[in-house]
Design an enzyme around this catalytic site. Sequence first.
Site, mmCIF file in Angstrom:
data_model
loop_
_atom_site.group_PDB
_atom_site.id
_atom_site.type_symbol
_atom_site.label_atom_id
_atom_site.label_comp_id
_atom_site.label_asym_id
_atom_site.label_seq_id
_atom_site.Cartn_x
_atom_site.Cartn_y
_atom_site.Cartn_z
ATOM 1 N N PHE A 115 -14.399 8.968 4.634
ATOM 2 C CA PHE A 115 -12.921 7.976 5.263
ATOM 3 C C PHE A 115 -13.422 8.102 6.782
ATOM 4 C CE2 PHE A 115 -9.229 5.236 3.440
ATOM 5 C CZ PHE A 115 -10.160 4.904 2.681
ATOM 6 N N GLN A 228 -1.793 0.464 14.851
ATOM 7 C CA GLN A 228 -2.955 0.724 13.847
ATOM 8 C C GLN A 228 -3.407 -1.672 14.070
ATOM 9 O OE1 GLN A 228 -4.261 2.774 10.163
ATOM 10 N NE2 GLN A 228 -5.090 3.971 11.853
ATOM 11 N N HIS A 230 -6.781 -2.580 12.193
ATOM 12 C CA HIS A 230 -8.061 -1.876 11.302
ATOM 13 C C HIS A 230 -9.084 -2.470 11.810
ATOM 14 C CE1 HIS A 230 -9.936 -1.194 8.018
ATOM 15 N NE2 HIS A 230 -9.097 -0.487 7.126
ATOM 16 N N LEU A 240 -7.004 -7.844 4.199
ATOM 17 C CA LEU A 240 -8.183 -6.517 4.444
ATOM 18 C C LEU A 240 -9.534 -5.618 3.596
ATOM 19 C CD1 LEU A 240 -7.936 -3.208 5.724
ATOM 20 C CD2 LEU A 240 -6.827 -2.744 3.880
ATOM 21 N N GLU A 243 -11.798 0.325 3.948
ATOM 22 C CA GLU A 243 -12.481 1.210 4.805
ATOM 23 C C GLU A 243 -13.347 2.211 4.530
ATOM 24 O OE1 GLU A 243 -10.219 3.639 8.379
ATOM 25 O OE2 GLU A 243 -11.506 5.593 7.636
ATOM 26 N N ARG A 274 -9.986 4.437 13.019
ATOM 27 C CA ARG A 274 -9.979 3.317 12.960
ATOM 28 C C ARG A 274 -9.937 3.046 14.999
ATOM 29 N NH1 ARG A 274 -6.090 2.829 7.962
ATOM 30 N NH2 ARG A 274 -8.175 3.156 6.734
ATOM 31 N N HIS A 338 -2.407 -3.140 11.323
ATOM 32 C CA HIS A 338 -2.213 -2.758 10.098
ATOM 33 C C HIS A 338 -1.210 -2.102 9.615
ATOM 34 C CE1 HIS A 338 -4.553 -1.692 6.418
ATOM 35 N NE2 HIS A 338 -4.722 -0.094 6.688
ATOM 36 N N ARG A 373 -3.823 6.503 12.612
ATOM 37 C CA ARG A 373 -3.225 7.063 11.100
ATOM 38 C C ARG A 373 -4.928 7.434 11.467
ATOM 39 N NH1 ARG A 373 -3.040 5.104 6.568
ATOM 40 N NH2 ARG A 373 -3.453 2.516 7.267
HETATM 41 C C1 LIG Z 1 -3.699 -4.842 2.547
HETATM 42 C C2 LIG Z 1 -3.300 -2.837 2.416
HETATM 43 C C3 LIG Z 1 -4.140 -1.960 2.520
HETATM 44 C C4 LIG Z 1 -3.270 -0.711 2.620
HETATM 45 N N1 LIG Z 1 -4.538 0.367 2.324
HETATM 46 C C5 LIG Z 1 -4.415 1.521 2.392
HETATM 47 C C6 LIG Z 1 -4.847 2.995 1.957
HETATM 48 O O1 LIG Z 1 -6.107 2.649 0.724
HETATM 49 N N2 LIG Z 1 -4.628 4.041 1.885
HETATM 50 C C7 LIG Z 1 -3.572 4.480 2.866
HETATM 51 O O2 LIG Z 1 -3.476 5.760 2.557
HETATM 52 N N3 LIG Z 1 -3.240 3.995 3.317
HETATM 53 C C8 LIG Z 1 -3.286 2.553 3.282
HETATM 54 N N4 LIG Z 1 -2.510 1.453 3.289
HETATM 55 C C9 LIG Z 1 -1.012 1.527 4.110
HETATM 56 C C10 LIG Z 1 -0.158 2.097 2.833
HETATM 57 O O3 LIG Z 1 -0.331 1.083 1.655
HETATM 58 C C11 LIG Z 1 0.837 1.993 3.376
HETATM 59 O O4 LIG Z 1 1.882 2.464 4.547
HETATM 60 C C12 LIG Z 1 2.397 2.268 2.315
HETATM 61 O O5 LIG Z 1 1.677 1.977 0.857
HETATM 62 C C13 LIG Z 1 3.978 2.250 2.694
HETATM 63 O O6 LIG Z 1 5.161 2.854 1.534
HETATM 64 P P1 LIG Z 1 5.722 2.443 1.685
HETATM 65 O O7 LIG Z 1 6.764 3.032 0.051
HETATM 66 O O8 LIG Z 1 6.238 3.122 2.984
HETATM 67 O O9 LIG Z 1 7.045 1.100 1.981
HETATM 68 P P2 LIG Z 1 6.120 -0.521 0.588
HETATM 69 O O10 LIG Z 1 4.990 -0.251 0.092
HETATM 70 O O11 LIG Z 1 6.046 -1.770 2.330
HETATM 71 O O12 LIG Z 1 7.425 -0.581 0.117
HETATM 72 C C14 LIG Z 1 8.593 -1.187 1.051
HETATM 73 C C15 LIG Z 1 10.032 -1.734 0.342
HETATM 74 O O13 LIG Z 1 11.019 -2.080 0.560
HETATM 75 C C16 LIG Z 1 11.485 -3.119 0.256
HETATM 76 N N5 LIG Z 1 12.289 -3.730 1.267
HETATM 77 C C17 LIG Z 1 11.923 -4.345 2.490
HETATM 78 N N6 LIG Z 1 12.981 -4.876 3.423
HETATM 79 C C18 LIG Z 1 13.987 -4.374 2.972
HETATM 80 C C19 LIG Z 1 15.442 -5.188 3.042
HETATM 81 N N7 LIG Z 1 15.893 -5.680 4.157
HETATM 82 N N8 LIG Z 1 16.331 -5.010 2.127
HETATM 83 C C20 LIG Z 1 15.426 -4.532 0.490
HETATM 84 N N9 LIG Z 1 14.170 -3.721 -0.082
HETATM 85 C C21 LIG Z 1 13.703 -3.688 1.128
HETATM 86 C C22 LIG Z 1 10.039 -3.860 -0.148
HETATM 87 O O14 LIG Z 1 11.325 -4.762 -0.848
HETATM 88 C C23 LIG Z 1 9.841 -2.547 -0.882
HETATM 89 O O15 LIG Z 1 10.118 -2.582 -2.242
HETATM 90 C C24 LIG Z 1 -2.377 0.160 3.772
HETATM 91 C C25 LIG Z 1 -1.894 -1.277 3.227
HETATM 92 C C26 LIG Z 1 -2.509 -1.592 3.427
HETATM 93 C C27 LIG Z 1 -0.890 -3.402 3.567
#
Ligand SMILES: Cc1cc2nc3c(=O)[nH]c(=O)nc-3n(C[C@H](O)[C@H](O)[C@H](O)COP(=O)(O)OP(=O)(O)OC[C@H]3O[C@@H](n4cnc5c(N)ncnc54)[C@H](O)[C@@H]3O)c2cc1C
Length: 556
Positions: A115, A228, A230, A240, A243, A274, A338, A373
């Site tokens: 990566f 960030q 992407h 997306l 990468e 990135r 991103h 990141r």
């Molecule tokens: C398309 C894409 C591809 C990616 N690929 C990678 C990768 O390959 N490798 C990597 O390391 N990172 C990657 N990332 C980044 C990474 O996926 C995210 O940063 C990470 O998954 C975030 O996880 P999280 O648990 O913090 O939040 P999320 O998985 O976004 O979950 C947020 C949660 O909060 C809840 N929520 C939000 N607001 C409220 C509210 N007001 N009330 C109740 N519930 C609420 C939602 O319902 C959800 O359940 C990618 C991101 C994207 C967008």
Amino acid sequence: MKIHDVLIVGAGLAGMRAALSALAHVPGMDVAIISKVHPVRSHSVAAQGGINAAIGEHDSWEAHAFDTAKGGLYLGDQDAIEGMCREAPDDILELERMGVIFSRDEKGRIAQRPFGGTGAVRTCYAADRTGHAILHAMYEQLLKHRIFVYEEWYVTSLIVEESGCRGVVAWDIQRGGLHAIGAKAVILAAGGSGRVFLTSTNAVINTGDGMALAYRAGVPLMDMEFVQFHPTTLKDTGILITEGARGEGGYLLNTLGDRFMAWYAPDQMELATRSTVSLAIGQEILEGRGVDGCVLLDLRHLGRARIEERLPQIRQLAIEFAGVDPVETPIPVQPGAHYQMGGVRTNQWGETELPGLYAAGECACVSVHGANRLGGNSLLETIVFGRRAGLRAAEAVASQPPRALSDATLRAEAARINKLMANEGKSLERAWQVRDELGQAMSLNLGIFRTKESMAEAGKRVRALKDRADRVVLQDRGKIFNTDLIQALELQSLLDVAETIVAGAMAREESRGAHYRADFPKRDDATWLQHSIARRTPDGPRLDFAPVTITRFPPK
Ligand SMILES: Cc1cc2nc3c(=O)[nH]c(=O)nc-3n(C[C@H](O)[C@H](O)[C@H](O)COP(=O)(O)OP(=O)(O)OC[C@H]3O[C@@H](n4cnc5c(N)ncnc54)[C@H](O)[C@@H]3O)c2cc1C
């Protein structure tokens, strides 16, 4: 009123990991999760490329920590970085034991791909659907341990009493109605805020609610100017293109057919960090060597078999949304918002400065990513710091008796929602219109290239939109599945987050990682090797600054 031991806002990877960790630490504890969507619809499900851990023969956690600190332009706190990289290998093995179906190498070990921003091959993956594989395995664990989920509940406010966080107020989306839910500890795991920008890889639900909830409760947000972009999102859609596609050997080409990364990063080429690749693409487009506002990602030389095995989703997305089959034709790509490197300021254990409130995952700023990141480090952050926050919260409340709550916050929130519902007006402006304008203003003025003038313009627009957001008109006045109401509330989160991004970016008179200022193009460690910290005041954000923790890697 129900009072839980630990209540987690968010059912993505950070939230689920925190819940499992709290329960494992204090068995029998009352742990619950609240989420505005069904858990497996959280944005974590969309993660494609992989998750980093130094499990390879020629790798070490120290090398991982160095790459992370350097990749983040030394703005990450190195004690937190060291903790994350040291614990990563055990966390990956634990994920495997939970049942995550990682791709395998020819010897049957967990496969790893290269990566950006590192010389090592360190990113573990499940084809190009890594988030999907991990999130579903984690959800099975949630079911196995019978952790209660408030499914499709929207948290509108934290309850802060006696100078501590005592629970949340939330709207039940399915049935309608506002409720107070008590908790001895609340962990924010509410994900990112990519939808502040118009072109974004993020799900429409990524509206920065967690950051806004903390900010409104007086808890500071840190390093918010570092968004960030992407380098490779699919033309006009923001979808997306991982990468991992470049990790597998994909080239970036301009309209002349040049592999232009040779001019910007001759050693790392397409696998530079990135921020470097995004800036290079922006520069090519700006100087007229783009293709229809894009550049081309060429995978043809990888061959059909490899593309189908390693990048099946990318192929499908390119065919369905851009009408090109990467086996035969290069994919048109452009940079898009991103990831939010900043977030709710926490220490290494997820604790915020408000007793009883913790944060983990993308909504938190621990900080490990600094100014940029590395791909694959965010999934890792959700797992390591979700686990740590769950553990620390469980420990803190295990022997605490529940405390009675007043209904003051519930009443205040009910009044706020009733007022929104009752809005009438000639303009009949809808929440989505204001949201679109916000996205445009931010993408145009606070994208990969920033200047004082462009940012001032964004600031002016955000302030004006805040007034309009209070007056938007809801067409749906009902209670059941009122998505109109949820959008209006999400809009307020987006605007709160946007004002902190603008404030941080205006103040930081240097270029570092994802924050590139045409008027201050150089990195300035003497003045700016520090975190920006935004607090809410009635007149907008107030900024302070705090030193960065440096342990073993002096800035170079
Ligand atoms: C398309 C894409 C591809 C990616 N690929 C990678 C990768 O390959 N490798 C990597 O390391 N990172 C990657 N990332 C980044 C990474 O996926 C995210 O940063 C990470 O998954 C975030 O996880 P999280 O648990 O913090 O939040 P999320 O998985 O976004 O979950 C947020 C949660 O909060 C809840 N929520 C939000 N607001 C409220 C509210 N007001 N009330 C109740 N519930 C609420 C939602 O319902 C959800 O359940 C990618 C991101 C994207 C967008």
